[in-house]
Enzyme design. Structure first.
Site, PDB file in Angstrom:
ATOM      1  N   HIS A  38      66.197 -34.487  61.704  1.00  0.00           N
ATOM      2  CA  HIS A  38      66.420 -34.974  63.064  1.00  0.00           C
ATOM      3  C   HIS A  38      67.864 -34.809  63.521  1.00  0.00           C
ATOM      4  O   HIS A  38      68.441 -35.737  64.105  1.00  0.00           O
ATOM      5  CB  HIS A  38      66.032 -36.459  63.173  1.00  0.00           C
ATOM      6  CG  HIS A  38      64.638 -36.746  62.761  1.00  0.00           C
ATOM      7  ND1 HIS A  38      64.225 -37.975  62.268  1.00  0.00           N
ATOM      8  CD2 HIS A  38      63.527 -35.957  62.743  1.00  0.00           C
ATOM      9  CE1 HIS A  38      62.934 -37.926  61.973  1.00  0.00           C
ATOM     10  NE2 HIS A  38      62.479 -36.711  62.249  1.00  0.00           N
TER      11      HIS A  38
HETATM   12  C1  LIG Z   1      60.635 -29.433  59.059  1.00  0.00           C
HETATM   13  C2  LIG Z   1      60.777 -30.318  60.260  1.00  0.00           C
HETATM   14  C3  LIG Z   1      60.005 -31.485  60.350  1.00  0.00           C
HETATM   15  C4  LIG Z   1      60.144 -32.319  61.470  1.00  0.00           C
HETATM   16  N1  LIG Z   1      59.276 -33.362  61.627  1.00  0.00           N
HETATM   17  C5  LIG Z   1      59.263 -34.041  62.793  1.00  0.00           C
HETATM   18  C6  LIG Z   1      58.229 -34.982  63.081  1.00  0.00           C
HETATM   19  O1  LIG Z   1      57.288 -35.182  62.320  1.00  0.00           O
HETATM   20  N2  LIG Z   1      58.290 -35.650  64.264  1.00  0.00           N
HETATM   21  C7  LIG Z   1      59.305 -35.444  65.171  1.00  0.00           C
HETATM   22  O2  LIG Z   1      59.329 -36.121  66.186  1.00  0.00           O
HETATM   23  N3  LIG Z   1      60.274 -34.547  64.923  1.00  0.00           N
HETATM   24  C8  LIG Z   1      60.261 -33.813  63.785  1.00  0.00           C
HETATM   25  N4  LIG Z   1      61.189 -32.836  63.586  1.00  0.00           N
HETATM   26  C9  LIG Z   1      62.268 -32.683  64.584  1.00  0.00           C
HETATM   27  C10 LIG Z   1      61.853 -32.011  65.886  1.00  0.00           C
HETATM   28  O3  LIG Z   1      60.993 -30.923  65.657  1.00  0.00           O
HETATM   29  C11 LIG Z   1      63.120 -31.543  66.611  1.00  0.00           C
HETATM   30  O4  LIG Z   1      64.003 -32.631  66.750  1.00  0.00           O
HETATM   31  C12 LIG Z   1      62.835 -30.966  67.991  1.00  0.00           C
HETATM   32  O5  LIG Z   1      61.884 -29.931  67.906  1.00  0.00           O
HETATM   33  C13 LIG Z   1      64.146 -30.448  68.581  1.00  0.00           C
HETATM   34  O6  LIG Z   1      63.916 -29.899  69.840  1.00  0.00           O
HETATM   35  P1  LIG Z   1      65.045 -29.057  70.575  1.00  0.00           P
HETATM   36  O7  LIG Z   1      64.460 -28.611  71.858  1.00  0.00           O
HETATM   37  O8  LIG Z   1      66.301 -29.856  70.615  1.00  0.00           O
HETATM   38  O9  LIG Z   1      65.343 -27.820  69.604  1.00  0.00           O
HETATM   39  P2  LIG Z   1      64.328 -26.698  69.006  1.00  0.00           P
HETATM   40  O10 LIG Z   1      62.909 -27.130  69.141  1.00  0.00           O
HETATM   41  O11 LIG Z   1      64.832 -26.384  67.642  1.00  0.00           O
HETATM   42  O12 LIG Z   1      64.532 -25.472  69.985  1.00  0.00           O
HETATM   43  C14 LIG Z   1      65.667 -24.645  70.030  1.00  0.00           C
HETATM   44  C15 LIG Z   1      65.205 -23.236  70.415  1.00  0.00           C
HETATM   45  O13 LIG Z   1      66.351 -22.479  70.786  1.00  0.00           O
HETATM   46  C16 LIG Z   1      66.264 -21.189  70.196  1.00  0.00           C
HETATM   47  N5  LIG Z   1      67.623 -20.666  70.039  1.00  0.00           N
HETATM   48  C17 LIG Z   1      68.591 -21.178  69.243  1.00  0.00           C
HETATM   49  N6  LIG Z   1      69.707 -20.418  69.346  1.00  0.00           N
HETATM   50  C18 LIG Z   1      69.419 -19.432  70.217  1.00  0.00           C
HETATM   51  C19 LIG Z   1      70.175 -18.331  70.727  1.00  0.00           C
HETATM   52  N7  LIG Z   1      71.430 -18.107  70.343  1.00  0.00           N
HETATM   53  N8  LIG Z   1      69.575 -17.499  71.613  1.00  0.00           N
HETATM   54  C20 LIG Z   1      68.292 -17.702  72.023  1.00  0.00           C
HETATM   55  N9  LIG Z   1      67.524 -18.719  71.558  1.00  0.00           N
HETATM   56  C21 LIG Z   1      68.095 -19.582  70.664  1.00  0.00           C
HETATM   57  C22 LIG Z   1      65.571 -21.458  68.863  1.00  0.00           C
HETATM   58  O14 LIG Z   1      65.040 -20.283  68.290  1.00  0.00           O
HETATM   59  C23 LIG Z   1      64.541 -22.502  69.244  1.00  0.00           C
HETATM   60  O15 LIG Z   1      63.329 -21.928  69.668  1.00  0.00           O
HETATM   61  C24 LIG Z   1      61.093 -31.994  62.492  1.00  0.00           C
HETATM   62  C25 LIG Z   1      61.850 -30.821  62.393  1.00  0.00           C
HETATM   63  C26 LIG Z   1      61.697 -29.976  61.301  1.00  0.00           C
HETATM   64  C27 LIG Z   1      62.502 -28.706  61.244  1.00  0.00           C
END
Ligand SMILES: Cc1cc2nc3c(=O)[nH]c(=O)nc-3n(C[C@H](O)[C@H](O)[C@H](O)COP(=O)(O)OP(=O)(O)OC[C@H]3O[C@@H](n4cnc5c(N)ncnc54)[C@H](O)[C@@H]3O)c2cc1C
Length: 511
Positions: free
Chosen positions: A452
């Site tokens: 997280h």
């Molecule tokens: C193994 C695992 C288990 C988890 N379990 C849970 C759970 O059970 N419940 C829960 O609530 N949360 C869980 N989480 C956490 C949750 O998934 C994340 O906190 C959430 O998805 C984050 O969302 P975000 O939009 O901030 O980032 P992300 O969903 O990571 O999205 C970021 C996106 O930006 C893209 N990106 C990054 N850099 C670039 C770039 N330079 N150029 C173009 N694109 C780029 C990436 O490829 C990605 O698609 C878990 C995470 C993981 C990894």
């Protein structure tokens, strides 16, 4: 090659998928989304039981921390989705809004709009509750994201663990999102018909992707921004070996808590000294970019050998988070300070022994509101330069003390007579580990990320915050961050629900 959009969203992860869908509801708004990864094609992503096996595959950014002083100098693996759906394609599917009071700190930092009441519409708008117990808490919702409330599917071992909690005074809850959080409940899960529902599955449906005003560019990795005074003019990205320039009226970072601050820093927005060390010229002095890094840890864990075969999970292995007040298990209101989870599969940290599948179950434990703060820095100016990730895990005495309480709570539940039919012997940490020092040494070896990371572009009204309450990067008229990076502090639970609610809330304010 050059393209132009009214709004350019960087990253099609949890937040980016919501933004792309909601902003493109306005047919007059030309929305572009750039995503480094591709569309999901691996059938294992959809299988809830396979989530631990997805890490390290081609669609994982596979970050690593620097060695951590208080976790036995270990390097921690940090999976992050590099795929449409982002980390919601890798996550464990638990859907927990957090305790309403978790968001008091957000309101204090950035105003009432980010209190629980301010976010409530965003939560409600996103969710559609399904399963036998849906509707018990008064709302089912008709949002895009399926949230399944399991009942019969819950493992008998997990039921015994919840019964142990209840016998110790822990209040039973209808579900984690019904108001209070302290209590026992099976996890709400983003699962539909036995399959994972990523945020992209929910929001970027074929109908949405077919909108003429929405363009999703996969395989496009943003390197840095082109800035002009107080404006972000374009994103410079690499696709298939060539460089592209994409200009936009507004640029919104949804690249996640690792990448959003990194791209800002690669663009020259950050701490001048940090940037100088990475060979980057500073354009805008904003020292907080990449700081305030927070993450939940879970100790893997308090492992028990079972007297009889443990049936395989019908859900996603970890079926019930139990939020507790470590000082009083029977307290029914207020924020928890510790969390337990019951996993019906062998779950032990690297280097620690776990019995084979079907012979064991594990109680995980952790701290809900860690006080240690870390940082993320670029190691060089290019996208190929790996970030230096230093979460400062367990650096504060309070975090270490609270973790000790969490492990003791796990053992209290694990040794309760309600689990007598299952418990044979405690395998980890093992009966010989009892003193504070022995427990601390075990936690240092067993603590692993709960996945997280958040807080690296924190929102706030103070001068040091990275983004203002409108989530606009300070010093820039048309540059925003909308993802887990803007969290001032972690909610009690897993954070995907809050990421989605933040994106829903921000998108609604743009209409
Ligand atoms: C193994 C695992 C288990 C988890 N379990 C849970 C759970 O059970 N419940 C829960 O609530 N949360 C869980 N989480 C956490 C949750 O998934 C994340 O906190 C959430 O998805 C984050 O969302 P975000 O939009 O901030 O980032 P992300 O969903 O990571 O999205 C970021 C996106 O930006 C893209 N990106 C990054 N850099 C670039 C770039 N330079 N150029 C173009 N694109 C780029 C990436 O490829 C990605 O698609 C878990 C995470 C993981 C990894």
């Amino acid at each position: 090659m050059s393209q132009h959009f009214d709004v350019l969203i960087v990253g099609a992860g949890s937040a980016g998928s919501v933004l792309a869908s909601r902003l493109s509801e306005d047919a007059a708004c030309l929305v572009g989304v750039v995503e480094a990864g591709g569309m999901p094609t691996d059938p294992d992503i959809g299988d809830p039981l396979k989530w631990p096996a997805l890490q390290g595959r081609v669609y994982d950014w596979a970050y690593r921390t620097v060695p951590q002083q208080y976790t036995a100098r270990r390097v921690h693996e940090w999976p992050r989705g590099r795929i449409v759906g982002g980390s919601s394609c890798l996550h464990a599917m638990a859907h927990v809004r957090g305790h309403p009071r978790d968001f008091d700190a957000w309101a204090e930092a950035a105003g009432e709009g980010w209190s629980f009441d301010g976010l409530r519409d965003g939560f409600d708008r996103s969710e559609r509750l399904t399963g036998q117990r849906a509707g018990l808490n008064g709302h089912e919702g008709d949002g895009p994201l399926d949230v399944f409330l399991p009942d019969d599917e819950v493992s008998p071992v997990v039921r015994a663990y919840m019964a142990a909690g209840t016998a110790l005074g822990v209040p039973p809850l209808p579900d984690h999102n019904s108001g209070e959080l302290v209590g026992t409940s099976p996890n709400c899960l983003t699962i539909r018909g036995g399959r994972r529902v990523s945020v992209a599955d929910a929001y970027l449906t074929p109908e949405v992707l077919a909108r003429p005003n929405l363009t999703l560019l996969t395989g496009h990795e943003i390197e840095h921004l082109e800035l002009d005074g107080h404006r972000a003019v374009a994103a410079i990205c690499v696709a298939g070996g060539s460089t592209e320039r994409i200009s936009a009226g507004r640029i919104v970072f949804s690249a996640g808590a690792v990448s959003s601050p990194l791209i800002l820093m690669r663009s020259g927005i950050g701490d001048p000294q940090v940037l100088r060390e990475a060979g980057i010229a500073c354009v805008s002095d904003r020292k907080s970019v990449g700081r305030n890094l927070q993450d939940h840890l879970l100790a893997l864990g308090n492992v028990y050998r079972s007297k009889r075969p443990v049936p395989p999970s019908r859900l996603q292995h970890s079926e019930s988070l139990m939020y507790l007040d470590s000082a009083d298990f029977s307290r029914t209101s207020g924020q928890p300070d510790i969390v337990l989870a019951c996993v019906v599969a062998p779950s032990a940290a690297e280097g620690l022994e776990a019995p084979a599948y079907g012979q064991t179950y594990t109680l995980l434990c952790g701290v809900t509101h860690p006080t240690s703060r870390g940082n993320i820095r670029p190691s060089g100016p290019g996208r190929g330069d790996q970030p230096t990730i230093d979460p400062h895990y367990l650096e504060t005495e309070l975090d270490r003390l609270t973790f000790r309480k969490a492990l003791r709570a796990a053992r209290t539940v694990g040794h309760h007579p309600a689990l007598d039919d299952w418990r044979d012997v405690e395998v980890q940490p093992g009966p010989e580990v009892q003193s504070d020092g022995e427990i601390d040494a075990f936690i240092a070896r067993a603590a692993s990320t709960h996945h997280h990371p958040a807080g690296t572009c924190r929102m706030g009204m103070d001068a040091e915050a990275v983004v203002d309450p409108e989530l606009r990067v300070k010093g820039f008229h048309n540059l925003f961050v909308v993802d887990a990076s803007v969290f001032p502090s972690l909610p009690s639970g897993p954070i995907n629900a809050a990421v989605v609610a933040v994106a829903e809330t921000w998108a609604a304010r743009q209409r």
